[in-house]
Scaffold this motif. Structure first.
Motif, PDB file in Angstrom:
ATOM      1  N   ALA A  94      46.450  67.972  29.451  1.00  0.00           N
ATOM      2  CA  ALA A  94      46.197  66.456  28.921  1.00  0.00           C
ATOM      3  C   ALA A  94      44.837  66.704  27.653  1.00  0.00           C
ATOM      4  N   ALA A  95      44.199  67.583  27.457  1.00  0.00           N
ATOM      5  CA  ALA A  95      43.150  67.649  26.256  1.00  0.00           C
ATOM      6  C   ALA A  95      43.756  67.748  24.719  1.00  0.00           C
ATOM      7  N   GLY A  96      45.183  68.759  24.849  1.00  0.00           N
ATOM      8  CA  GLY A  96      46.621  68.494  24.249  1.00  0.00           C
ATOM      9  C   GLY A  96      46.556  67.872  23.544  1.00  0.00           C
ATOM     10  N   MET A  97      47.331  66.949  24.611  1.00  0.00           N
ATOM     11  CA  MET A  97      48.015  65.277  24.309  1.00  0.00           C
ATOM     12  C   MET A  97      47.137  64.488  23.382  1.00  0.00           C
ATOM     13  N   LEU A  98      45.681  64.312  24.236  1.00  0.00           N
ATOM     14  CA  LEU A  98      44.878  63.782  23.460  1.00  0.00           C
ATOM     15  C   LEU A  98      44.437  64.115  22.687  1.00  0.00           C
ATOM     16  N   TRP A  99      44.117  65.036  21.915  1.00  0.00           N
ATOM     17  CA  TRP A  99      43.834  65.777  20.723  1.00  0.00           C
ATOM     18  C   TRP A  99      44.715  65.553  19.590  1.00  0.00           C
ATOM     19  N   GLN A 100      46.126  65.237  20.078  1.00  0.00           N
ATOM     20  CA  GLN A 100      47.127  64.722  18.945  1.00  0.00           C
ATOM     21  C   GLN A 100      47.104  63.011  19.059  1.00  0.00           C
ATOM     22  N   GLY A 101      46.106  62.725  20.017  1.00  0.00           N
ATOM     23  CA  GLY A 101      46.257  61.828  19.463  1.00  0.00           C
ATOM     24  C   GLY A 101      47.480  60.682  19.989  1.00  0.00           C
ATOM     25  N   GLU A 102      47.660  61.558  21.385  1.00  0.00           N
ATOM     26  CA  GLU A 102      49.466  61.168  22.107  1.00  0.00           C
ATOM     27  C   GLU A 102      48.636  60.434  23.701  1.00  0.00           C
TER      28      GLU A 102
END
Length: 185
Positions: free
Chosen positions: A99-107
């Motif tokens: 979740a952190a990685g997806m949100l960090w990428q704006g996804e």
């Protein structure tokens, strides 16, 4: 929390807690709490230089975390909730990193776990992750991944890898999944 390293969403820093017996509650008035940590995801994006290193973190899903491999391969995210070892089950730690990685990428995060399928602490950790809240160690790593500094990347990644019994390694594998896996459809 008693260490700045362990700050996270909805936590505050204290030197010590008063003696408490099992079942007792501690009341903290928000007016007495000084804000010392902003758990929002950093604004930077990953430096492409680190993609190969980050991809290797997927290898943490071997050995004692191998139960997570099959659901990850199938992208059966909800099967990971509550799965695996640890007081915050490793599947939940993986999902928090994802979740952190997806949100960090704006996804958008590709799933939303059903409440009540894991421990209270893990449920709260997942809730924070899906809301874009991140723990200090993880925020420091994301900042390092946006930099050119290999020492910052390896130091902050090592701090997470050593976090808990399996939590840090599972979280790093989830982050690797978000940052390195090819998107379909």
């Amino acid at each position: 929390m008693t260490s700045p390293e362990d700050m996270g969403p909805r936590t505050f820093l204290v030197e010590t807690l008063p003696p408490v017996r099992a079942g007792e509650r501690i009341a903290v008035r928000p007016a007495d709490v000084r804000v010392t940590y902003d758990p929002a995801l950093p604004a930077e994006k990953m430096n492409p230089r680190w993609k190969g290193l980050v991809a290797e973190w997927g290898d943490f899903l071997a050995g004692e975390l191998s139960d997570l491999q099959e659901p990850v391969i199938r992208r059966a995210w909800n099967e990971l909730v509550g799965l695996g070892p640890g007081s915050t089950p490793a599947g939940d730690d993986f999902l928090s990193g994802l979740a952190a990685g997806m949100l960090w990428q704006g996804e958008d995060v590709p799933f939303h776990p059903v409440p009540g399928l894991t421990s209270w602490l893990s449920g709260e950790m997942l809730r924070d992750a899906f809301a874009g809240g991140i723990w200090f160690r993880a925020k420091r790593l994301l900042g390092a991944l946006a930099s050119e500094d290999p020492g910052a990347v390896t130091g902050s990644a090592g701090s997470i890898a050593d976090w808990g019994h399996t939590s840090g390694r599972a979280w790093l594998a989830g982050l690797a999944e978000a940052l390195c896996r090819e998107r379909t459809g």
